[in-house]
Design an enzyme around this catalytic site. Structure first.
Site, mmCIF file in Angstrom:
data_model
loop_
_atom_site.group_PDB
_atom_site.id
_atom_site.type_symbol
_atom_site.label_atom_id
_atom_site.label_comp_id
_atom_site.label_asym_id
_atom_site.label_seq_id
_atom_site.Cartn_x
_atom_site.Cartn_y
_atom_site.Cartn_z
ATOM 1 N N TYR A 262 11.609 5.723 25.007
ATOM 2 C CA TYR A 262 11.173 4.325 24.959
ATOM 3 C C TYR A 262 9.892 4.104 24.157
ATOM 4 C CZ TYR A 262 14.637 3.199 28.574
ATOM 5 O OH TYR A 262 15.804 3.001 29.278
ATOM 6 N N ASP B 124 19.134 1.632 38.570
ATOM 7 C CA ASP B 124 20.067 0.500 38.630
ATOM 8 C C ASP B 124 21.307 0.876 39.438
ATOM 9 O OD1 ASP B 124 18.383 -0.982 37.026
ATOM 10 O OD2 ASP B 124 19.980 -1.738 35.736
ATOM 11 N N ASP C 206 15.653 4.788 34.392
ATOM 12 C CA ASP C 206 16.072 3.401 34.200
ATOM 13 C C ASP C 206 17.511 3.237 34.686
ATOM 14 O OD1 ASP C 206 16.237 0.824 33.324
ATOM 15 O OD2 ASP C 206 15.982 1.250 31.199
ATOM 16 N N ASP D 14 24.107 13.834 34.855
ATOM 17 C CA ASP D 14 25.498 13.414 35.070
ATOM 18 C C ASP D 14 25.968 13.814 36.471
ATOM 19 O OD1 ASP D 14 25.083 15.918 33.983
ATOM 20 O OD2 ASP D 14 26.854 15.929 32.705
ATOM 21 N N LYS E 56 18.585 16.791 31.565
ATOM 22 C CA LYS E 56 19.808 17.205 30.866
ATOM 23 C C LYS E 56 19.443 18.422 30.010
ATOM 24 C CE LYS E 56 24.138 16.538 29.766
ATOM 25 N NZ LYS E 56 25.200 16.952 30.707
#
Ligand SMILES: NC(=O)c1ccc[n+]([C@@H]2O[C@H](COP(=O)([O-])OP(=O)(O)OC[C@H]3O[C@@H](n4cnc5c(N)ncnc54)[C@H](O)[C@@H]3O)[C@@H](O)[C@H]2O)c1
Length: 367
Positions: A147, A259, A255, A231, A198
């Protein structure tokens, strides 16, 4: 619910209010209404100063974050209550990026804390899950990662176009968010920390996360540690959310996973978040965006903003008032005094009025 670290614990507070765009302009006044109602019986001085930084201002004056705004907020305010930014008239989202990311980066609000707490069994889409099964907190790194806006285009607009977006991870940045998650666990009697990355595919950036996690965890032998690839975490959090207590992860994954978590606890309408630098001016906001599809209809759920306000009060050292806000939201959920997203028929302002009255009663009762 989450306990957030103290700003100063002092008797007075100066709060900057930035409602922003869309439903940010509808839910934030309700949160301020509830905050004023809860502050009044205790006679604590609490000043709110509103700023109109938004798409309207950007389109009118070409201004996003005015010059000197960051220094002013840092030096003259204890906390910031933020609504949401995003407007279809600004497809580049430039004002949102410059204001919200600008504040997060320039105030160095490196902890994004996003509690996921189921307030009533009926709100989760998961079968046979109850309130005690969904009670986790996501700690998202908030100042680095994908970001930061480092990147560029090559041959833009041609068939040979290349777009590059760099994932920036500093040793200092990774260490401080991981350490914060462990410290939080220790201080709040939370037993488990799961770090998610990851590193099997992102073999440089997330190798750093791995090494720092292994190092920091040694300082917290009483806390159970776990690592999951992002994942796998996404799968497991849906399959059995009881496994998770504290999750710490990078900016992008935090992020997304928060959610997902918000949905498990009833949706974006009731998810709060804090953007914190311990001991400095910090920013509190609902997780949701400006929701253009329902903006202007007066039906947005104010719970996310009110629960973010509770986090803000705790940060300011106003624990009884914070508890009163949370108790009021719980009562509203229990009594089904809710907006249409939660299956009710109440309007934003009706819920705000109800919460203000309930929270004020709670705080009188507790003090
Ligand atoms: N922190 C922020 O300011 C922030 C965060 C996310 C998205 N955005 C921006 O918001 C705009 C819309 O984004 P989006 O649609 O992807 O996400 P969104 O969170 O605005 O909305 C997603 C869905 O959830 C619903 N919803 C969200 N909050 C609600 C509430 N309080 N009550 C009832 N329903 C609610 C919306 O109606 C919509 O159906 C975009 O411009 C985006 O960039 C801003």
């Amino acid at each position: 619910m989450a306990n957030v670290p103290l700003r100063n614990g002092g008797p007075a507070a100066r709060i900057a209010v930035i409602p922003g765009d869309g439903i940010g302009k509808e839910v934030t006044p309700e949160a301020v209404k509830v905050l004023k109602a809860v502050a009044a019986p205790t006679k604590r001085p609490c000043e709110f100063v509103e700023f109109d930084w938004s798409a309207d201002k950007y389109l009118r004056e070409g201004v996003t974050l005015p010059a000197g705004a960051v220094e002013m907020l840092r030096d003259e305010f204890d906390a910031i209550l933020f609504g949401a930014l995003g407007d279809p008239r600004v497809p580049s989202n430039q004002h949102a990026a410059e204001i919200l990311l600008g504040l997060r980066f320039q105030l160095d609000l490196y902890v994004n804390i996003r509690p996921v707490e189921l307030l009533h069994d009926r709100l989760t889409p998961l079968r046979d899950r109850t309130e005690k099964d969904i009670r986790l907190i996501v700690f998202r790194e908030n100042t680095e990662g994908l970001y930061v806006g480092v990147g560029g285009f090559f041959k833009k607009g041609t068939p040979d176009e290349i777009a590059v977006q760099e994932d920036v991870n500093s040793r200092k940045g990774v260490e401080r968010i991981i350490r914060y998650a462990f410290e939080y666990a220790r201080q709040n009697n939370r037993k488990r920390v799961c770090m998610s990355d990851k590193s099997n595919a992102m073999t440089f950036a997330h190798d750093l996360w791995q090494r720092v996690f292994q190092e920091v965890r040694r300082e917290y032998p009483e806390i159970e540690c776990r690592h999951l690839y992002i994942d796998t975490l996404a799968m497991e959090i849906v399959r059995d959310p009881r496994q998770f207590d504290i999750i710490v992860t990078c900016n992008l994954f935090g992020d997304i996973i928060s959610d997902l978590g918000a949905q498990l606890a009833g949706g974006l309408g009731l998810a709060p978040s804090g953007n914190i630098h311990p001991g400095r001016t910090s920013l509190f906001e609902p997780v949701h965006g400006s929701a253009p599809n329902i903006a202007g209809k007066g039906i947005a759920n104010p719970f996310g903003s009110v629960l973010a306000s509770a986090m803000m009060l705790e940060f300011l050292g106003w624990k009884p008032e914070a508890d009163a806000l949370r108790a009021a939201v719980r009562s509203a959920v229990r009594e089904n005094y809710v907006t249409p997203d939660l299956g009710g028929d109440k309007r934003t302002a009706e819920v705000g009025d109800w919460l203000a009255q309930k929270a004020a009663q709670q705080v009188i009762h507790r003090s």
